[in-house]
Design an enzyme around this catalytic site. Structure first.
Site, mmCIF file in Angstrom:
data_model
loop_
_atom_site.group_PDB
_atom_site.id
_atom_site.type_symbol
_atom_site.label_atom_id
_atom_site.label_comp_id
_atom_site.label_asym_id
_atom_site.label_seq_id
_atom_site.Cartn_x
_atom_site.Cartn_y
_atom_site.Cartn_z
ATOM 1 N N SER A 36 90.520 36.267 44.633
ATOM 2 C CA SER A 36 89.032 36.312 44.827
ATOM 3 C C SER A 36 88.813 37.190 46.293
ATOM 4 C CB SER A 36 88.353 35.295 44.749
ATOM 5 O OG SER A 36 86.789 35.192 45.309
ATOM 6 N N GLN B 277 92.368 30.270 46.655
ATOM 7 C CA GLN B 277 92.172 29.937 48.121
ATOM 8 C C GLN B 277 93.572 30.222 49.113
ATOM 9 O OE1 GLN B 277 89.879 28.707 49.882
ATOM 10 N NE2 GLN B 277 88.253 28.396 48.276
ATOM 11 N N THR C 86 81.252 49.810 33.935
ATOM 12 C CA THR C 86 81.829 50.629 35.115
ATOM 13 C C THR C 86 82.133 49.683 36.229
ATOM 14 O OG1 THR C 86 79.896 52.249 34.538
ATOM 15 C CG2 THR C 86 81.080 52.471 36.607
ATOM 16 N N CYS D 25 80.778 25.564 45.339
ATOM 17 C CA CYS D 25 79.955 25.606 44.026
ATOM 18 C C CYS D 25 79.358 24.428 43.732
ATOM 19 C CB CYS D 25 81.190 26.040 42.971
ATOM 20 S SG CYS D 25 82.226 27.264 43.877
HETATM 21 N N1 PMP Z 1 89.032 29.048 42.408
HETATM 22 C C1 PMP Z 1 88.770 28.405 43.316
HETATM 23 C C2 PMP Z 1 90.022 27.605 43.889
HETATM 24 C C3 PMP Z 1 87.929 28.764 44.278
HETATM 25 O O1 PMP Z 1 87.910 28.116 45.834
HETATM 26 C C4 PMP Z 1 86.626 29.493 44.151
HETATM 27 C C5 PMP Z 1 85.591 29.625 44.817
HETATM 28 N N2 PMP Z 1 84.951 28.329 45.336
HETATM 29 C C6 PMP Z 1 86.425 30.108 42.749
HETATM 30 C C7 PMP Z 1 87.688 30.003 41.922
HETATM 31 C C8 PMP Z 1 85.653 30.748 42.313
HETATM 32 O O2 PMP Z 1 85.657 32.126 43.151
HETATM 33 P P1 PMP Z 1 84.328 33.348 42.815
HETATM 34 O O3 PMP Z 1 83.314 32.943 43.912
HETATM 35 O O4 PMP Z 1 85.212 34.397 43.119
HETATM 36 O O5 PMP Z 1 83.747 33.329 41.448
#
Ligand code: PMP
Length: 390
Positions: free
Chosen positions: A203, A183, A241, A328
């Site tokens: 990310s 983040q 890959t 999530c």
């Molecule tokens: N860590 C944090 C602090 C996040 O906010 C997120 C996404 N919500 C993730 C990990 C997971 O990231 P990704 O969608 O790239 O798997």
């Protein structure tokens, strides 16, 4: 081919207010352009020895060079491309065999749920990790191999942890330190050398890249076992890959970081204006971690008495995208583990929404969010007065 900058949303959606940047950021124009270029050149398998393969390999090398430069990665570190921050975090928790896990109570589920019997560092009411508790846990674990993992900034409340200090404490006790900076990159300055961390996750889709692309940066002297076994790609650390197209996008997104950071003050100004207007509107509104060091774009707001799914639906009907915390965990009924760890009540956690804005947000969008929030608040709290048992 893209020849003029695109708006992140289609023209029919010009009224749409996207305030869910922490879930994912819109793909930037430069990323779209670089991806289309790679696709139109028919870039092939980077493991192939012929010219087309080598062109693909160069894209990976350029991306690595950009990461070293822009994230300030010291020369003793290695980079592995992953499918995102989740996989990078899993690689730390599952790939470093024999290590004891020490993690904060407010980590992302990709750390919380992949750690094995973790020792949990509590946080205070503002969501900042308790350094005395960390020291206590580490002194009890003396003699063990330990990895400490504390996220740089929290996805729900935006609180920024004292990462440099935590890394120093971990090292003093002989532990290895990992930070999930998913983040932080693109929102605040992230320099791995300055922070002194051993492993760092990022990310791409949190700073203009596309979903499905992430990176783990780690000390070369650490032994990490792969989770995906294949043809020895990524120095044997991740079979399969490489996703050259997404990695080209990641590379382009990294180039945009200085520009994103230059807009951080403006974004913070709009976020603060939003919070100020809401606090003036309703005396019982609560803004979590308001006085702590936070990401400039994030606000977690409790509207007492109104469930976050009700708020979210109203915002959505008014063309405003917000979140009920972490993307999530959308769809799950449990209240945020982050807020509960901070000592918030279950009711507060169930009535909170996250607003996370980005560089496209205009003052009129903030007005629209405030008006909508106010309407939801009035409608639902008046309904409560009319139907006290509801
Ligand atoms: N860590 C944090 C602090 C996040 O906010 C997120 C996404 N919500 C993730 C990990 C997971 O990231 P990704 O969608 O790239 O798997």
């Amino acid at each position: 081919m893209i020849d003029k900058p695109l708006s992140p949303f289609s023209l029919e959606d010009s009224d749409y207010v996207y305030a869910d940047y922490n879930a994912t950021s819109p793909v930037s124009d430069s990323v779209k352009k670089s991806i289309l270029e790679v696709l139109s050149k028919q870039v092939l398998n980077p493991s192939s020895l012929h010219r087309k393969g080598q062109e693909a390999r160069k894209i990976l090398q350029d991306a690595r060079d950009s990461i070293y430069g822009i994230i300030g990665v010291p020369g003793d570190k290695e980079i592995v491309f992953t499918s995102g921050a989740t996989e990078a975090n899993n690689l730390v928790m599952r790939g470093m065999k024999g290590f004891q896990h020490v993690i904060s109570a407010i980590e992302h589920p990709s750390i919380l749920n992949s750690a094995c019997n973790p020792h949990i560092i509590p946080v205070n009411q503002e969501g900042v990790v308790d350094l005395l508790e960390l020291k206590k846990i580490l002194s009890e674990l003396k003699g063990n191999e330990v990895v400490v993992s504390v996220m740089m900034a929290n996805n729900e409340i935006g609180v920024i942890q004292p990462i440099k200090e935590i890394a120093e404490i971990a090292h003093k006790f002989g532990a290895v330190f990992h930070t999930d900076a998913a983040q932080s990159v693109g929102k605040i300055k992230v320099n791995m050398k300055d922070l002194g961390v051993d492993l760092l996750t990022l990310s791409a889709h949190k700073f203009g890249g596309i979903v499905g692309s992430g990176v783990l940066i780690f000390n070369k002297n650490l032994v990490i076992e792969p989770m995906i076994i294949g043809g020895g790609q990524e120095k044997g650390l991740r079979g399969g890959t490489e996703n050259v197209v997404a990695i080209a996008g990641l590379s382009a997104a990294l180039q945009d970081i200085p520009d994103l950071l230059s807009k951080a003050d403006e974004i913070k100004g709009l976020r603060d204006q939003l919070e100020c207007e809401l606090l003036n509107l309703a005396s019982d509104v609560k803004i979590f971690s308001k006085d702590s060091k936070r990401l400039p774009n994030t606000s977690l707001i409790c509207m007492p008495g109104v469930k976050n799914d009700v708020q979210l639906m109203h915002f959505d009907l008014n063309n405003i995208a917000v979140s009920n915390g972490s993307a999530c965990s959308s769809g799950k009924v449990e209240p945020s583990h982050v807020l509960l760890a901070m000592g918030a009540t279950r009711e507060q956690a169930e009535c909170s929404i996250r607003i996370s804005i980005g560089p496209e947000i205009k003052p009129r969008d903030i007005k629209k969010i405030v008006n909508c929030w106010c309407n939801i608040y009035k409608k639902n709290t008046l309904d409560m007065w009319r139907h006290p048992s509801a």
